[in-house]
Design an enzyme around this catalytic site. Structure first.
Site, short mmCIF file in Angstrom:
data_model
loop_
_atom_site.label_atom_id
_atom_site.label_comp_id
_atom_site.label_asym_id
_atom_site.label_seq_id
_atom_site.Cartn_x
_atom_site.Cartn_y
_atom_site.Cartn_z
N TYR A 1 48.41 0.86 36.85
CA TYR A 1 48.11 -0.28 35.99
C TYR A 1 47.19 0.16 34.86
O TYR A 1 46.35 1.05 35.03
CB TYR A 1 47.40 -1.39 36.77
CG TYR A 1 48.30 -2.26 37.62
CD1 TYR A 1 48.85 -3.43 37.11
CD2 TYR A 1 48.59 -1.91 38.94
CE1 TYR A 1 49.67 -4.24 37.89
CE2 TYR A 1 49.40 -2.71 39.73
CZ TYR A 1 49.94 -3.88 39.19
OH TYR A 1 50.74 -4.67 39.97
N ASP B 1 50.57 -10.88 39.23
CA ASP B 1 50.03 -12.24 39.13
C ASP B 1 50.56 -12.95 37.90
O ASP B 1 51.12 -12.33 36.99
CB ASP B 1 48.50 -12.19 39.06
CG ASP B 1 47.85 -11.74 40.36
OD1 ASP B 1 48.52 -11.80 41.41
OD2 ASP B 1 46.68 -11.33 40.32
#
Length: 254
Positions: free
Chosen positions: A108, A51
């Site tokens: 992540y 993103d």
């Protein structure tokens, strides 16, 4: 021939990975530089789509080119790229290997700090609420019992399915810095940031473990999860795993 590039980037000034019209993206920037240096249009396909504002300590992408790429090319490419992107190496892979579909897992990490620090401002979320660490780790382990993460997917997503297999999920706390780690075969749009927001709600005792389980089962319909998403700048894509036999030759490194 097909080539993989391994890169890192600071996502602060990019509108995410995926190329878009009229805005600067990581994918678009790399394609422009590769095309100029190789003197032909180059299209790259990344291992995922981060993103806007999200960073990567490891990202892979592939592109096709009919000639060999020599070691001095990597040096030239990094000079041409902006300071926020660095390609660490380039290597040839088998022609059928796909940067996105052949990835085994992605990891992540999201970083927080209890102590305000101007030098962490763009890469670490300053968090000043007290947290119950044990409950947060207990809730994070529950994630591995589920496969359907529709509740933690951004609305109007184009995913064909919302099934993900989470391999590990845990919190680490070290004095003023703490972070969340999650590894899965795939992630949905903004999924990690929604999950972290809800886990922080557990830590702050806004919701308890039973309520978190109901959220996972889509039974807690009055839970306003849209308020529990964390901002993007503390999130890093840190590791992508592939099968060991995907490449032909040694990596080209600076």
């Amino acid at each position: 021939m097909r080539f993989f590039i391994e890169l890192i980037y600071n996502g602060k000034n990019f509108h995410g990975w995926q190329i878009q019209k009229k805005v600067k993206t990581v994918e678009g920037t790399i394609e422009y530089c590769l095309s100029k240096l190789l003197k032909k249009p180059i299209n790259i396909i990344g291992a995922g789509r981060t993103d806007a504002g999200v960073h990567a300590k490891q990202m892979f992408a592939h592109f096709d080119y009919e000639n060999q790429i020599h070691s001095d090319f990597l040096y030239k490419l990094n000079i041409f790229l902006p300071n926020s992107i660095r390609v660490n190496n380039i290597f040839q892979v088998k022609n059928y290997v796909h940067a996105r579909f052949d990835a085994i897992s992605r990891t992540y990490k999201y970083f927080f700090t209890y102590k305000k620090n101007p030098f962490y401002h763009d890469v670490c979320l300053h968090y000043f609420y007290s947290l119950d660490h044990k409950k947060m780790n207990k809730a994070s382990k529950i994630l591995m019992d589920y496969k359907d993460f529709s509740f933690f997917c951004k609305k109007n997503s184009s995913n064909k399915n919302n099934i993900c297999h989470i391999y590990q999920s845990y919190w680490s706390f070290k004095k003023n810095i703490f972070y969340f780690t999650i590894e899965a075969n795939r992630f949905l749009r903004s999924m990690v940031r929604f999950i972290i927001g809800s886990l922080l709600d557990v830590g702050r005792k806004k919701i308890d473990i039973d309520e978190f389980i109901k959220i996972m089962q889509f039974k807690k319909i009055n839970y306003d999860y849209s308020k529990s998403i964390v901002p993007p700048y503390g999130l890093f894509l840190t590791k992508i795993l592939y099968p060991e036999d995907i490449f032909y030759e040694e990596k080209i490194e600076e």
